[in-house]
Design a protein around this motif. Structure first.
Motif, short mmCIF file in Angstrom:
data_model
loop_
_atom_site.label_atom_id
_atom_site.label_comp_id
_atom_site.label_asym_id
_atom_site.label_seq_id
_atom_site.Cartn_x
_atom_site.Cartn_y
_atom_site.Cartn_z
N THR A 165 0.77 -1.25 -0.02
CA THR A 165 -0.19 0.19 0.10
C THR A 165 0.62 1.47 0.09
O THR A 165 1.99 1.32 0.46
CB THR A 165 -0.83 0.09 1.12
OG1 THR A 165 -0.07 0.13 2.24
CG2 THR A 165 -2.02 -0.86 1.08
N ALA A 211 -7.13 11.22 -6.97
CA ALA A 211 -7.56 9.62 -7.04
C ALA A 211 -7.20 9.22 -8.56
O ALA A 211 -6.87 8.03 -8.61
CB ALA A 211 -9.01 9.76 -6.80
N THR A 215 -4.99 5.94 -9.62
CA THR A 215 -5.64 4.92 -10.60
C THR A 215 -4.54 4.73 -11.89
O THR A 215 -4.27 3.60 -12.32
CB THR A 215 -7.05 5.26 -10.90
OG1 THR A 215 -7.64 5.41 -9.79
CG2 THR A 215 -7.80 4.09 -11.75
N VAL A 222 -8.52 2.92 -4.35
CA VAL A 222 -8.06 3.99 -3.98
C VAL A 222 -9.10 4.67 -3.36
O VAL A 222 -10.26 4.77 -3.34
CB VAL A 222 -7.96 5.08 -5.36
CG1 VAL A 222 -7.28 6.45 -5.08
CG2 VAL A 222 -6.66 4.09 -6.24
N ALA A 284 -4.00 3.79 -1.26
CA ALA A 284 -4.21 2.71 -2.39
C ALA A 284 -3.45 1.62 -2.48
O ALA A 284 -2.48 1.68 -1.68
CB ALA A 284 -3.91 3.53 -3.67
#
Length: 288
Positions: A165, A211, A215, A222, A284
């Motif tokens: 993460t 975000a 991604t 996320v 994320a």
């Protein structure tokens, strides 16, 4: 930057970090440089700074034995806190400030943890990662400086193991603020204001774009959560109160006190600029 060119606000901010004296900060019992997370019963900057470090560790999902990359470590306080309280295997910590690296290394040696925390003078966007080297990558109130965040995200996902993460505590442009109501010059003033971190223009965007960029870097699951109400205003109120505190006045000295008074002189204007800022915790995961 050429020798004849004037430094940009971003360059001035980054160069100023090497001149911070850990004994003259808002914190009295630590050397944290962040705005803090003023939730619960936090009464001091030390409490709030530790609370923010704890929130980021919990958000990242720290576990005993984890290998952690900390991008932008200040004087290293959070790394000592994380190592002790989460029983991490090791931490690799990056910082471009030579003086801060020197102080953090000295402290690590004094605490006997120099073999478990590797404080490096390096950039989070230039350091070449080894694939899968880390379980967690974190940036505590530092990623807004990275030119660019996308470069940092790309290096982070490469350096994480599958299922690892990334977690950041970061300052952003506020999505819900009506920037159409201000002039371009006023927006620049918000971006370069006291609590903004003075990010490069390429990092000046809000939580939705943040975000998207995580991604696009390849992360999944996320989450970008605002904690601005527990950061900006309580930190400002505390800072203003400390200007009148005799203990703080004595500890920081007359010169630093006057500099702080100057920075905080127009609290209403600071609050107006803060309306255009967001403070988020983003998390994320690298696909397994």
């Amino acid at each position: 930057m050429s020798d004849s060119a004037q430094p940009t606000p971003q360059e001035q901010i980054l160069s100023s970090y090497d001149y911070f004296d850990p004994d003259t900060l808002l914190t009295a019992h630590s050397s944290y440089l962040n705005l803090g997370y003023w939730a619960g019963e936090c009464a001091t900057a030390d409490d709030a700074s530790i609370a923010l470090a704890r929130l980021l560790a919990e958000s990242a999902g720290f576990r005993p034995g984890d290998r952690v990359l900390d991008a932008g470590f200040g004087f290293g306080d959070q790394d000592f806190y994380w190592l002790e309280n989460w029983r991490l295997k090791n931490i690799t910590a990056l910082n471009i400030g030579a003086n801060q690296v020197k102080i953090a290394r000295r402290r690590a040696a004094e605490r006997g943890v120099g073999d478990r925390i590797d404080f490096r003078q390096a950039s989070a966007t230039d350091e070449a990662p080894r694939p899968g080297e880390f379980d967690r990558v974190v940036a505590l109130e530092s990623a807004f400086h990275f030119d660019t965040r996308e470069d940092f995200f790309a290096r982070a996902i490469e350096s994480l193991r599958p299922g690892g993460t990334i977690a950041t505590a970061d300052i952003l442009k506020r999505d819900s603020f009506d920037f159409g109501s201000v002039t371009p010059d006023e927006e620049v003033k918000i971006r370069t204001s006291l609590f903004s971190g003075v990010p490069p223009v390429r990092n000046w965007y809000g939580a939705r774009v943040y975000a998207e960029k995580l991604t696009e870097a390849g992360f999944v699951d996320v989450s970008v959560r605002s904690i601005r109400e527990e950061v900006f205003e309580p930190f400002l109120r505390y800072s203003l109160a400390m200007l009148e505190d005799p203990g703080f006045q004595e500890r920081v000295g007359a010169e630093n006190l006057e500099m702080s008074r100057g920075m905080l002189a127009d609290a209403p204007q600071i609050r107006r600029y803060v309306e255009g800022l967001d403070y988020v915790v983003a998390v994320a995961t690298k696909p397994a």
